[in-house]
Design a protein around this motif. Structure first.
Motif, PDB file in Angstrom:
ATOM      1  N   ARG A 205      36.046  30.701  29.569  1.00 33.23           N
ATOM      2  CA  ARG A 205      35.579  32.022  29.963  1.00 33.23           C
ATOM      3  C   ARG A 205      36.095  32.424  31.329  1.00 33.23           C
ATOM      4  O   ARG A 205      36.003  33.577  31.724  1.00 33.23           O
ATOM      5  N   ARG A 206      36.631  31.411  32.076  1.00 33.98           N
ATOM      6  CA  ARG A 206      37.095  31.732  33.429  1.00 33.98           C
ATOM      7  C   ARG A 206      38.203  30.759  33.805  1.00 33.98           C
ATOM      8  O   ARG A 206      38.133  29.571  33.495  1.00 33.98           O
ATOM      9  N   GLU A 215      38.343  36.428  34.391  1.00 36.43           N
ATOM     10  CA  GLU A 215      37.165  36.270  33.552  1.00 36.43           C
ATOM     11  C   GLU A 215      37.478  36.802  32.147  1.00 36.43           C
ATOM     12  O   GLU A 215      38.265  37.737  31.978  1.00 36.43           O
TER      13      GLU A 215
END
Length: 939
Positions: A205-206, A215
């Motif tokens: 996710r990041r 992100e």
């Protein structure tokens, strides 16, 4: 001594035992690792680090942080910590601890770290391990020396006690960088790759690279990547499942396949490659990115071609229409692969499969609001929203108007969607119902196309048109657009609610009263009006005529007569017309109904052919005598060339025999009618001269009182109260004229009439006039002819004088009174020539004299300026000739080539005139020979 939670010592001993027991195994491991380091994995460091981080994340997407610390590149991630299986996988070139649904955590891809380090370490909250080229050489110095110190780094693993992980992270890969490797450059390269990796790996996710971070968020099929440059959105569609059993035989757990299509929503995709799921070297030309769990070669650069790969590619192609269907309708064609050369084998297979799937799936917006498959769709070949809306129920599978715009043309062509030209639109409209207003909207929608495309305009010539009577005709040609209240069977009048200017350009006629009147339907109705007489039809036609004027063919219109019977208009006369007074009592002309005559203006009734006075027929381009004029064929035949114009008066043969003075007075009172009478070489003058009667005789049999030159030949016209110019125009003679064969026959008859006293001069003029036309006419041989005595005698014994000296031996009562043109007159009157009937010989003796010796002759020629003839003649005191059984004294004679003359002025003069070709001067010669002086010549 470091703790060893993962049993690394046993792993090392196992590897070392294998190497020592088989140096070949050492070389194989070293070669394999070298291949991975130098070949397949040299450019995939970040990809493999990110993939391992994603695999470790588990159900919750993880975080990957990349930093440079004290000469080391470090990659920290969240998720499952390192375990014994993972360590074993790290230390094995041929194994992976990856589960069935992951690409693999710390599998063979970990060899990518060797591109930047020889001393990699993995530190996790469960423990740590390290690899070292230096320590490996120390363990097997002899083997290392054989390869010049080049040893497999990732086969021998040692424990490490490092535990200083960054806060919030569970594992960190630490890579001391080789000399010459620029840490800042590595991070910059990683920063460029981060967004694509984050899209490809939903397990993350990041991603953080140095001070930069990206992100990943996903909602309703849209992935949003947020980074230093802002947001970038991707529309994604995922499918997956297990590979079929026949593709994974011998594997305990069936591998799971996944496919993700990703379409960039903010800018087009260019220069893309297949992601499996991380980037490969397989170039793609599709508008969307494919991220799929495809089997790849150990280098992870190329797809491992085979049945499994083909299966996943087919599933990917089949899923593509669902990605397309997730887009707004107007944007969907942007995902259609356009024609072009495939960039790779995989690209070619995908393009073919995607296009095939798109052709059969229902994803294109139809004009009726439904969705349709390209294989059953059609697109209008013109950008017209109005026309598409009108045709949505007419053309099955017609695409939405938006797709007619040029921006969609290439995509639709790639899908094989046929374009619908105007010709097919017209064909589709054939026989279609619809209220007239709908048709008017169709014409309005087609008009802009007709404005710019002449070929399309021509194809529109077959457009149906709804008519006012409810019929639908197959072409605008000849259809009338009118506001006239008309109701004629078969009349093609467009329904007023359908009328549109386009129809005029396609052959329709903007019809006022004139155009309606000239239509085929009205003509047909008039032509058959007598079959079933209809008062309403008559009134409708008269109403049109009142506004458009008459036509020659309207004479066929059936109208009621005074007795209630129906007759052609041109067979009726107005009740109060003066024409009634001059017609024969039994003339086939009825009287128009008084009621109808009172209902309509006089000029309207006359315009349809009802007689009020004499009717004039005019044709400036006649081809045959078909104008319904009395005896027209005779007039036509009498002309030397066919008439180039016809201007005549009808029904002259219906005038009563004793009414011609009144009839001529009526004609002269009407300028239009009189123009026909005085037409040069016209029909009317020709007919009147021959058939109009005064006191029972044709007008051409009379002469005007002042026409003295033909006195005796024609009688003076009776006084009927008409001026001379009227009588002359109608055919009364003003002088001698021979116009045609009828005139010739008439003159021959008048010359042979013994009751007529004719002057000799007039007879000679008449015969001369007849001679001029003799070759072009023919008459019956006359019974009597005029001879030199002035009498009209039987023609049996009469000859035509052709040789003048023969007159000396012929009695005057046997010689036609004619001067010249003997052969023509003989042919015309069927008379013999005198030379054919009479011959003679000279009976007297004479003296041959040269012309120059005759003094009086010489002087006469000098006075007249005539050259004296050469040669001689025979001069007689008394010239005698034997002919016709008798001896005759004559003044001159020609016997073959020998010329004879009596010694008298008359004899010498005639011989001289004949010899010099001056026959007309014979009397002058005689006077001058008798007295060759200027006084005689001038007097």
């Amino acid at each position: 001594m470091s703790r060893d939670p993962f049993g690394t010592e046993a792993l090392r001993e196992s590897v070392l035992a294998a190497w020592r027991g088989s140096p070949t195994r050492f070389r194989e491991d070293a070669n394999a690792e070298e291949d991975l380091r130098l070949g397949g994995y040299r450019d995939r460091l970040l990809v493999e680090l990110a993939q391992n981080a994603a695999d470790a994340a588990g159900d919750e997407p993880g975080v990957l942080r990349l930093t440079a610390v004290g000469g080391e590149l470090r990659a920290a991630n969240t998720g499952a910590p390192l375990d014994a299986a993972g360590v074993a996988a790290l230390a094995s070139l041929r194994a992976s601890a990856k589960s069935a649904d992951t690409v693999g955590q710390f599998g063979v891809g970990f060899a990518a770290v060797l591109a930047v380090t020889e001393e990699p370490r993995v530190v996790s909250r469960s423990g740590g391990v390290l690899f070292s080229a230096r320590r490996t050489r120390q363990e097997v110095p002899e083997l290392a020396e054989q390869r010049g110190g080049d040893v497999p780094v990732l086969r021998l693993v040692w424990p490490t006690d490092e535990a200083d992980l960054p806060d919030g992270f569970d594992t960190e890969v630490r890579l001391p960088l080789k000399a010459g490797v620029d840490a800042a450059a590595l991070l910059a390269e990683f920063a460029e790759q981060a967004p694509d990796l984050l899209l490809a790996l939903p397990g993350l996710r990041r991603v953080e690279v140095g001070d930069l971070a990206w992100e990943r968020a996903e909602s309703a099929g849209v992935v949003v990547l947020t980074g230093p440059a802002g947001e970038r959105r991707w529309r994604v569609h995922r499918v997956g499942g297990e590979l079929p059993e026949h593709l994974v035989q011998g594997v305990e757990s069936r591998p799971v396949w996944t496919v993700c299509w990703a379409w960039p929503m903010d800018e087009p995709l260019t220069g893309d490659v297949l992601h499996a799921p991380t980037p490969t070297d397989e170039k793609l030309s599709l508008p969307a990115r494919l991220i799929a769990t495809l089997p790849v070669e150990p280098s992870r650069r190329r797809v491992l071609v085979g049945a499994a790969a083909q299966f996943v590619l087919e599933r990917a192609a089949a899923a593509y229409p669902e990605l397309v269907a997730a887009l707004p309708a107007v944007e969907r064609t942007s995902l259609v692969p356009l024609p072009g050369f495939p960039l790779s084998e995989v690209d070619g297979r995908l393009r073919e499969g995607v296009l095939s799937a798109l052709r059969v799936a229902e994803w294109l917006p139809l004009a009726d609001g439904e969705w349709g498959a390209p294989e059953r769709a059609k697109v209008l070949d013109a950008p017209s929203e109005e026309l598409v809306e009108l045709l949505e129920d007419v053309v099955p599978g017609l695409l939405d108007a938006e797709l007619t715009l040029p921006a969609h043309a290439k995509a639709l062509a790639a899908l094989g969607v046929p374009r619908l030209p105007v010709s097919e639109v017209v064909a589709a409209l054939a026989g279609v119902g619809g209220d007239p207003e709908w048709w008017r909207q169709v014409y309005a929608a087609l008009e802009p196309i007709a404005d710019v495309d002449s070929s399309a305009r021509e194809e529109m010539g077959s457009l149906p048109v709804p008519l006012a009577d409810g019929r639908l005709v197959s072409s605008p040609r000849g259809v009338l657009l009118t506001d006239e209240p008309v109701d004629f069977p078969g009349l093609r009048v467009a329904h007023p609610d359908a009328a549109h200017p386009l129809l005029l350009r396609l052959g329709a006629v903007e019809a006022g009263a004139a155009e309606v009147l000239d239509s085929d339907a009205v003509r047909e109705a008039v032509r058959h009006s007598a079959d079933e007489p209809d008062p309403e039809l008559a009134r409708a036609v008269l109403r049109l005529v009142s506004r458009a004027g008459g036509r020659p063919w309207l004479g066929e219109l059936a109208l009621p007569d005074a007795d209630g019977q129906w007759r052609r208009a041109d067979e009726l006369v107005l009740p109060d017309s003066p024409l009634r007074e001059v017609l024969e009592a039994d003339a086939p002309v009825g009287v128009l109904s008084a009621e109808l005559a009172a209902e309509w203006p006089r000029e309207v009734l006359v315009a349809v052919g009802v007689l009020d006075g004499f009717t004039v027929v005019e044709d400036d381009s006649p081809t045959e005598p078909d104008h319904d004029l009395a005896d027209e064929g005779y007039w036509w035949d009498a002309a030397e060339v066919p008439p180039s114009r016809v201007l005549g008066i009808r029904d002259l043969d219906l005038v009563a025999r004793d009414k011609w003075p009144q009839a001529l007075r009526m004609m002269s009172a009407s300028p239009e009618v009189w123009r026909a009478v005085v037409e040069p070489d016209g029909y009317t003058g020709w007919w009147l001269a021959r058939y109009a009667l005064l006191e029972g005789k044709p007008l051409g049999s009379w002469r005007l009182p002042e026409a003295d030159s033909v006195d005796g030949l024609y009688d003076v016209v009776p006084d009927v109260g008409l001026p001379s110019h009227v009588l002359a125009a109608a055919g009364v003679r003003t002088g001698l004229a021979v116009l045609d064969e009828d005139d010739v026959a008439d003159l021959v008859a008048r010359l042979g009439d013994p009751q007529r006293e004719l002057s000799d001069a007039l007879v000679l003029r008449v015969h001369a006039a007849l001679a001029e036309v003799a070759e072009s006419v023919g008459v019956e041989p006359p019974e009597r002819v005029r001879v030199l005595t002035g009498a009209a005698v039987p023609a049996d014994d009469v000859v035509v004088p052709d040789l003048p000296w023969l007159l000396g031996v012929l009695p005057p009562e046997q010689v036609l009174a004619a001067d010249g043109a003997a052969s023509a007159l003989a042919e015309l009157l069927a008379l013999p020539l005198a030379s054919e009937e009479v011959g003679g010989t000279v009976a007297s003796a004479g003296d041959e004299v040269v012309w120059a010796e005759l003094g009086a002759v010489r002087l006469a020629c000098g006075l007249l300026g005539v050259e004296l003839p050469a040669g001689s003649l025979v001069v007689h005191d008394v010239l005698l000739v034997d002919a016709e059984g008798a001896r005759h004294e004559v003044s001159w004679w020609v016997d073959g080539d020998e010329l004879h003359a009596a010694d008298t002025p008359e004899g010498l003069a005639r011989a001289l005139a004949w010899t010099t070709g001056r026959w007309a001067d014979r009397h002058t010669f005689a006077a001058l020979i008798a007295d060759p002086t200027p006084t005689v010549l001038l007097a």
